[in-house]
Design a protein around this motif. Structure first.
Motif, short mmCIF file in Angstrom:
data_model
loop_
_atom_site.label_atom_id
_atom_site.label_comp_id
_atom_site.label_asym_id
_atom_site.label_seq_id
_atom_site.Cartn_x
_atom_site.Cartn_y
_atom_site.Cartn_z
N HIS A 198 63.30 36.73 32.94
CA HIS A 198 64.81 36.97 33.09
C HIS A 198 65.37 36.78 34.59
O HIS A 198 66.54 37.00 34.62
N TRP A 231 68.45 34.67 35.90
CA TRP A 231 70.06 35.47 35.59
C TRP A 231 70.13 36.71 36.40
O TRP A 231 71.15 37.31 36.33
N GLN A 258 73.52 36.97 38.74
CA GLN A 258 74.79 37.18 37.95
C GLN A 258 74.73 38.72 37.51
O GLN A 258 75.81 39.17 37.09
N GLN A 292 70.70 34.68 26.63
CA GLN A 292 70.88 35.76 27.76
C GLN A 292 72.03 35.42 28.59
O GLN A 292 72.71 36.20 29.06
N GLN A 293 72.44 34.37 28.50
CA GLN A 293 73.82 34.00 29.33
C GLN A 293 75.20 34.30 28.77
O GLN A 293 75.89 35.15 29.34
N ILE A 299 70.66 41.73 31.68
CA ILE A 299 69.82 40.72 31.02
C ILE A 299 68.70 41.30 30.47
O ILE A 299 68.01 40.66 29.63
N SER A 305 67.91 30.83 26.52
CA SER A 305 68.99 30.88 27.63
C SER A 305 70.39 31.18 27.14
O SER A 305 71.02 31.74 27.82
N ILE A 347 75.38 38.26 29.62
CA ILE A 347 76.05 38.15 30.95
C ILE A 347 77.61 38.10 30.90
O ILE A 347 78.60 38.66 31.37
#
Ligand code: FAD
Length: 564
Positions: free
Chosen positions: A529, A532, A535, A509-510, A519, A506, A513
């Motif tokens: 995924h 996300w 976003q 992945q964040q 993603i 996580s 962004i």
């Protein structure tokens, strides 16, 4: 367009082993790579010489839920595809439950499987796919199309708590190249063809698809289209979204047909709606793809750069130049260290890479060995074309203080790239997680995405109190940016392995962004995924995708719950 399968039943359909990557009996070994064990000890605190190697459970120790399929529906399915091509066998159901993400592997190896498909069917042709789909709709069942089962985005598993009967529709018998339109360079290929099978059939006729994902051996054309896949040579051949021109998709009551047209202004593009739909809009039975004459030359050359910044800049300049290589790839310093540590201590090029020759050469150039970055550039086409491409690239490499080291490492890399996936199973045997996350971003943001993902992973390792590892490479260059591919690893603790994995995954992945990346560049969305997606494409984008699925599949028959 019904094309009969070559085999009468599904016995020839190839599947990976239920507990890991690839085929039984093939695995990763470190004994012939002397630098590997010290590397792993330093990177993730696992001592390969003393660690107890876990063995996957025997299959009969697995807790496999019972199959829930009524005799009437089972009979309808056998009427559609024949007695030998419908099964509720536990092994078949487990093989069709997951892809090969780390989350999938941890769960299947734990032996506790919450939900499997209830029944697996193997149609022989498009007409049989239609009969299965219509029977499933009439019975109120769920259909999950299955290609090679290689996805790592959680795109296959039935949703836990699904009370309807779940059918896994395996396309494995639809495996033929139907015809090649030589004038147009277009081939009609059945969607269940695995990479090596379709490429062999094209090679016989003098053509290539040019789509070589690292999962090539165990993934299918339909799966590539359904996940918007990208192959290693995409710089030349394009991603599957460019390659797939025409489509046949079986939907309730009929087949959706997109003819192969080089380009069209009939928007919104239905072709683009199907590409990346992960089984949610129907079953892809056939794809018409762009193919190319097998090139005279297919070379991969290796280069070293003094550091990541120069390597990155060189890749950007190559993408802006008149050169059009088939592969542009540069590993960061950590991944370069890893590649050198996994070289075999034998002879020739491996010895050059792992021995003292290379370090001496680099020290002489004033390079710091901990910063060097290994790059591979591919050239494909006619002799003169390949030579010209290489000359342009060589000049750019020189400008950025890089150094060419010939074709040797490229040959080694090409040979071992399809073996690397076995490494993840090996690490799991040793009690460690190894997984990947990939993104794409504009050139102006790539360095920030890279550093952001590193910082996020380190933060996650610190939070878990672990020594962890992350490394990266750039691959798939575009005019405006590139794909960055990250591999991370850490030793599992005593607690829930998936919870630990989530902390790291996580965070990465964040960071994608937050720093301007997407993603996923080529693995798709699935369940993995999906959190996300908003976003990435905004609330309005998610609304539009939801509306598409809701109107095209109001009863949620096709692979419900994936993507949104
Ligand atoms: P599956 O895993 O069987 O299915 C994936 C999704 O597509 C599911 O939602 C399924 O329902 C749907 N689907 C499959 N077939 C059909 C069909 N005929 N009609 C409708 N829906 C369908 N990906 C890349 O792009 N590039 C890489 O280099 C790459 N390397 C990988 C390396 C490893 C080690 C692993 C484990 C994965 C890698 N992947 C890569 C990811 C994976 O291989 C791709 O997502 C691939 O496209 C999945 O194809 P498949 O046939 O295995 O599909």
């Amino acid at each position: 367009t019904d094309e009969k399968a070559t085999s009468a039943d599904h016995s020839t359909v190839k599947h990976m082993k239920w507990w890991g990557w690839g085929v039984e009996g093939v695995g990763f070994h470190h004994e012939d790579k002397p630098d590997f064990a010290p590397f792993v000890l330093k990177a993730v605190d696992v001592d390969l010489w003393t660690a107890t190697k876990a063995q996957p459970l025997p299959f009969d120790k697995l807790d496999v839920p019972d199959s829930n399929v009524s005799p009437e529906f089972f009979a309808a399915l056998t009427a559609a595809v024949g007695d030998d091509n419908v099964t509720s066998d536990a092994m078949d159901r487990v093989v069709h439950t997951f892809g090969k993400s780390l989350r999938d592997l941890v769960r299947v190896r734990s032996g506790k499987i919450e939900r499997t498909p209830d029944v697996v069917v193997y149609p022989a042709d498009e007409a049989q796919v239609q009969s299965v789909v219509d029977a499933a709709v009439a019975a109120g069942a769920v259909i999950i199309p299955f290609g090679g089962g290689s996805n790592i985005a959680g795109s296959l598993e039935p949703i836990v708590g699904e009370t309807r009967t779940v059918v896994s529709l395996d396309l494995g018998r639809l495996n033929r190249v139907i015809e090649v339109d030589a004038d147009s360079g277009l081939a009609r290929i059945q969607a269940g063809a695995l990479g090596p099978d379709l490429e062999a059939q094209l090679t016989e006729r003098g053509w290539t698809l040019g789509h070589f994902p690292d999962s090539f051996t165990h993934s299918t054309l339909g799966g590539w289209v359904a996940t918007r896949s990208s192959g290693m040579q995409s710089d030349k051949y394009g991603d599957i979204a460019d390659i797939a021109r025409g489509l046949r998709v079986v939907r309730p009551g009929g087949t959706l047909v997109i003819r192969a047209i080089p380009s069209a202004s009939t928007g919104p593009s239905v072709r683009e709606m199907i590409v990346g739909s992960e089984g949610r809009l129907g079953v892809i039975t056939e794809v018409t793809v762009q193919v190319h004459r097998i090139p005279e030359k297919r070379d991969i050359y290796a280069y070293f750069f003094p550091n990541w910044a120069t390597g990155l800049k060189a890749m950007q300049e190559i993408s802006e130049s008149d050169a059009a290589p088939s592969i542009t790839r540069v590993s960061d310093a950590r991944e370069t260290g890893f590649s050198l540590a996994t070289s075999k201590a034998s002879k020739g090029m491996s010895k050059f890479l792992s021995g003292t020759v290379l370090p001496t050469l680099m020290k002489r150039k004033g390079w710091n060995l901990d910063d060097i970055c290994l790059s591979f550039i591919g050239y494909e086409g006619g002799e003169a074309h390949a030579k010209r491409q290489k000359a342009i690239v060589d000049a750019i490499v020189k400008k950025h203080n890089g150094m060419g080291v010939g074709k040797g490492p490229g040959v080694l890399y090409d040979q071992k790239k399809f073996d690397t996936p076995y490494l993840r199973d090996f690490l799991l045997d040793m009690g460690a997680a190894g997984d990947v996350s990939e993104t794409a971003a504009p050139w102006s943001k790539l360095a920030a995405v890279h550093d952001g993902a590193y910082a996020a992973a380190q933060g996650a390792f610190d939070k878990l109190g672990k020594v962890g590892w992350i490394m990266s490479h750039l691959s798939h260059s575009y005019h405006s940016g590139a794909c960055l591919y990250f591999t991370f690893a850490f030793k599992f603790g005593e607690g829930d392995p998936i919870a630990e994995y989530d902390v790291v995954k996580s965070a990465i992945q964040q960071a994608f962004i937050d720093n301007g990346g997407t993603i996923s560049h080529h693995h798709g969305v699935g369940l993995e995924h999906s959190p996300w997606l908003e976003q990435d494409i905004s609330a309005g984008g998610v609304d539009l995708v939801k509306s598409l699925f809701a109107s095209a599949d109001p009863d949620g028959t096709f692979n419900p719950g994936k993507i949104v």
